[in-house]
Motif scaffolding. Structure first.
Motif, PDB file in Angstrom:
ATOM      1  N   MET A 187     -13.223  -4.504  -1.145  1.00  0.00           N
ATOM      2  CA  MET A 187     -11.757  -4.348  -0.475  1.00  0.00           C
ATOM      3  C   MET A 187     -11.342  -5.162   0.547  1.00  0.00           C
ATOM      4  O   MET A 187     -10.253  -5.680   0.329  1.00  0.00           O
ATOM      5  CB  MET A 187     -11.710  -2.763  -0.266  1.00  0.00           C
ATOM      6  CG  MET A 187     -10.364  -2.447   0.341  1.00  0.00           C
ATOM      7  SD  MET A 187      -8.874  -2.835  -0.940  1.00  0.00           S
ATOM      8  CE  MET A 187      -9.058  -1.181  -1.857  1.00  0.00           C
ATOM      9  N   ARG A 209      -9.929  -0.837   3.644  1.00  0.00           N
ATOM     10  CA  ARG A 209      -8.535  -0.852   3.478  1.00  0.00           C
ATOM     11  C   ARG A 209      -7.832  -0.638   4.908  1.00  0.00           C
ATOM     12  O   ARG A 209      -6.743  -1.158   4.915  1.00  0.00           O
ATOM     13  CB  ARG A 209      -8.269   0.002   2.262  1.00  0.00           C
ATOM     14  CG  ARG A 209      -6.568   0.023   1.843  1.00  0.00           C
ATOM     15  CD  ARG A 209      -5.984   0.866   2.834  1.00  0.00           C
ATOM     16  NE  ARG A 209      -6.629   2.296   2.736  1.00  0.00           N
ATOM     17  CZ  ARG A 209      -6.532   3.453   1.997  1.00  0.00           C
ATOM     18  NH1 ARG A 209      -6.030   3.049   0.824  1.00  0.00           N
ATOM     19  NH2 ARG A 209      -7.384   4.391   2.108  1.00  0.00           N
ATOM     20  N   ASP A 210      -8.239   0.668   5.439  1.00  0.00           N
ATOM     21  CA  ASP A 210      -7.520   1.054   6.719  1.00  0.00           C
ATOM     22  C   ASP A 210      -7.661   0.174   7.637  1.00  0.00           C
ATOM     23  O   ASP A 210      -6.755  -0.311   8.421  1.00  0.00           O
ATOM     24  CB  ASP A 210      -8.401   2.483   7.012  1.00  0.00           C
ATOM     25  CG  ASP A 210      -7.813   3.529   6.016  1.00  0.00           C
ATOM     26  OD1 ASP A 210      -7.068   3.218   5.201  1.00  0.00           O
ATOM     27  OD2 ASP A 210      -8.434   4.467   6.024  1.00  0.00           O
ATOM     28  N   ALA A 230       0.901  -1.230   0.056  1.00  0.00           N
ATOM     29  CA  ALA A 230      -0.003  -0.002  -0.068  1.00  0.00           C
ATOM     30  C   ALA A 230       0.839   1.083  -0.026  1.00  0.00           C
ATOM     31  O   ALA A 230       0.457   2.388  -0.243  1.00  0.00           O
ATOM     32  CB  ALA A 230      -0.691  -0.182   1.341  1.00  0.00           C
ATOM     33  N   PRO A 266      -4.519  -1.590  -3.124  1.00  0.00           N
ATOM     34  CA  PRO A 266      -4.939  -0.742  -1.685  1.00  0.00           C
ATOM     35  C   PRO A 266      -4.903   0.759  -1.916  1.00  0.00           C
ATOM     36  O   PRO A 266      -5.466   1.314  -1.080  1.00  0.00           O
ATOM     37  CB  PRO A 266      -3.980  -1.210  -0.658  1.00  0.00           C
ATOM     38  CG  PRO A 266      -3.002  -2.523  -1.286  1.00  0.00           C
ATOM     39  CD  PRO A 266      -3.275  -2.296  -2.855  1.00  0.00           C
ATOM     40  N   ARG A 267      -4.227   1.125  -2.872  1.00  0.00           N
ATOM     41  CA  ARG A 267      -4.250   2.586  -3.160  1.00  0.00           C
ATOM     42  C   ARG A 267      -5.207   2.985  -3.977  1.00  0.00           C
ATOM     43  O   ARG A 267      -5.198   4.493  -4.044  1.00  0.00           O
ATOM     44  CB  ARG A 267      -2.834   3.127  -3.759  1.00  0.00           C
ATOM     45  CG  ARG A 267      -1.572   2.903  -2.485  1.00  0.00           C
ATOM     46  CD  ARG A 267      -0.304   3.543  -3.177  1.00  0.00           C
ATOM     47  NE  ARG A 267      -0.517   4.672  -3.449  1.00  0.00           N
ATOM     48  CZ  ARG A 267       0.219   5.377  -4.228  1.00  0.00           C
ATOM     49  NH1 ARG A 267       1.187   4.853  -4.889  1.00  0.00           N
ATOM     50  NH2 ARG A 267       0.034   6.819  -4.301  1.00  0.00           N
ATOM     51  N   CYS A 286      -8.182  -7.389   0.176  1.00  0.00           N
ATOM     52  CA  CYS A 286      -7.193  -7.504   1.183  1.00  0.00           C
ATOM     53  C   CYS A 286      -6.977  -9.023   2.085  1.00  0.00           C
ATOM     54  O   CYS A 286      -5.825  -9.334   2.185  1.00  0.00           O
ATOM     55  CB  CYS A 286      -7.364  -6.427   2.460  1.00  0.00           C
ATOM     56  SG  CYS A 286      -7.281  -4.642   1.760  1.00  0.00           S
TER      57      CYS A 286
END
Length: 453
Positions: free
Chosen positions: A394, A225-226, A42, A50-51, A398
């Motif tokens: 997402m 994602r976070d 990321a 992820p970006r 991940c």
């Protein structure tokens, strides 16, 4: 409630017995290392999956807004990662704005091609061909056929007006072709592979054409994602999901059933099948030099439909599967009316909402699987709006990347599919692969056959 909740009590060995896992024995160091690898991905300078929530989206939205004024339909031509993600979101999300009807042409199937084409008005149809390299046989065969029909009717300028090309920003034969033909292009970031590309122009342009709120989609994806990048393993839902599935796999569980209890999410199950299978079905190479074929097999199912089909296998067949139930908390107030007295045994349905019945079906299957000692877990979605679906996709991407790290394989390549492509090219006359034709012919020959006449 949260956008996504992951419940996994029914994976515990003290709940379901010997087929379960001991959550306390999970390797926390390996889990933290996997998170660190995802964080490194990321933080790369180049855009990686992820970006994508922070990648520039305004040009895609602007292009779609302009095209919606000129077209009533969008024909997407792509296959695998170039189509499954958009299909999943088109099926599950309700458009927030008026948009185009979107049709997806995937397989090389003349019957399906003509079925889709016959329902379109070429005058009012925009065509979006999607291939990162331009070397995808199925996509390019379909596109070239569509292009010729557009050329015959509208000429070169008419093709330019109607065709949008989503491909690598710099390299590949499709980029070169688009430049030569003067076609509008949309970029696929070089560091994003097909099955991880739904939140790039690959998925966002068709979704924006359909009127979906792509900014809400990306906001949900950013939240998931976070959460997946959080270093504390115990509170990180993506690493928990990945670690549980890898632990089950290493203990002998070979299948992961993805079973949403909402028809609109079945295309999401098909998208997940590609994501999980192509990412994790690999050859694991050990330090001592020996190799091992690994990867849990994903199986798409639909609740409650498959309670009348595959559930028998999941309950009493080989005990080698984990069932992931996908629930949607959102409810509609559509209720069963008065039940005639002659329908004995169904009076309890009167006044029940269809969504409450659906929820009871899921809870019943969960209880039955648990009672039978079959591993099962539940993902609960707040709703199937753009924000929740962005979070779901997402989260699963991940989790897939993290599972690859835990398995000791790369989630981001697919060497096993390349040989079949080369054989097909050889059979179709490609000079670089002509030497493979004899072997391909031999595979289809032999005396071991029987027939029905």
């Amino acid at each position: 409630m949260a956008l996504i909740e992951y419940r996994f009590d029914n994976l515990r060995h003290d709940r379901i017995g010997s087929r379960g896992i001991d959550l306390q024995s999970l390797d926390r160091r390996s889990m933290e290392q996997a998170i660190a690898e995802l964080r490194a991905l990321a933080s790369q300078k180049d855009i990686t999956f992820p970006r994508l929530p922070e990648a520039p989206v305004e040009p895609i939205i602007a292009r779609a807004a302009a095209d919606r004024k000129d077209f009533s339909d969008l024909l997407v031509i792509g296959i695998g990662g170039s189509s499954l993600g958009a299909r999943a979101l088109l099926s599950s999300c309700t458009p927030g704005n008026p948009g185009c009807r979107v049709h997806v042409l995937e397989n090389v199937d003349a019957h399906e091609f003509e079925r889709i084409w016959s329902g379109l008005d070429p005058e009012r149809t925009c065509v979006n061909v999607i291939s990162k390299s331009g070397g995808t046989v199925e996509t390019m065969a379909n596109f070239l056929t569509v292009r010729q029909r557009l050329l015959d009717r509208f000429g070169v300028q008419g093709v330019r007006d109607r065709v949008r090309v989503t491909t690598d920003p710099e390299s590949g034969i499709l980029r070169a072709f688009a430049q030569e033909e003067g076609l509008v292009t949309l970029d696929v970031p070089p560091g994003v592979g097909g099955r991880f590309s739904v939140l790039s122009a690959v998925g966002l342009y068709p979704l924006a054409m359909a009127g979906l709120d792509v900014e809400a989609l990306l906001a949900g994806a950013a939240a998931a994602r976070d959460a997946a990048l959080a270093p504390e393993a115990e509170s990180n839902p993506a690493i928990c999901f990945a670690a549980h599935q890898v632990a089950l796999h290493d203990a002998g569980t070979r299948g992961l059933v993805f079973m949403p209890y909402a028809t609109r999410l079945f295309d999401t199950a098909l998208w997940f099948v590609q994501l999980w299978a192509e990412s994790l079905g690999k050859v694991r190479r050990h330090a001592d030099g020996h190799t091992e074929n690994v990867g849990p097999t994903p199986i798409a199912a639909l609740g409650a439909n498959d309670q009348h089909s595959q559930l028998q296998l999941f309950m009493e067949g080989p005990a080698d599967k984990c069932v992931l139930l996908l629930d949607v908390e959102e409810r509609r107030d559509l209720r069963v009316p008065a039940v005639p007295a002659v329908l004995a045994g169904l009076q309890h349905l009167e006044g029940q909402s269809l969504d409450d019945i659906r929820a009871a079906e899921l809870r019943g299957v969960r209880a039955a699987l648990t009672e039978a000692g079959r591993p099962n877990a539940t993902l609960s979605l707040k709703d199937t709006g753009a924000r929740s679906m962005g979070a779901l996709l997402m989260f699963l991407q991940c989790a897939t990347g993290l599972a690859g790290s835990l398995l000791g394989v790369s989630s981001y390549d697919q060497p096993g599919v390349e040989l079949a492509k080369r054989f097909a090219h050889g059979l179709l006359g490609h000079s670089d692969h002509a030497h493979l034709r004899a072997a391909a012919d031999r595979a289809g020959q032999g005396k071991a056959l029987t027939s029905v006449h």
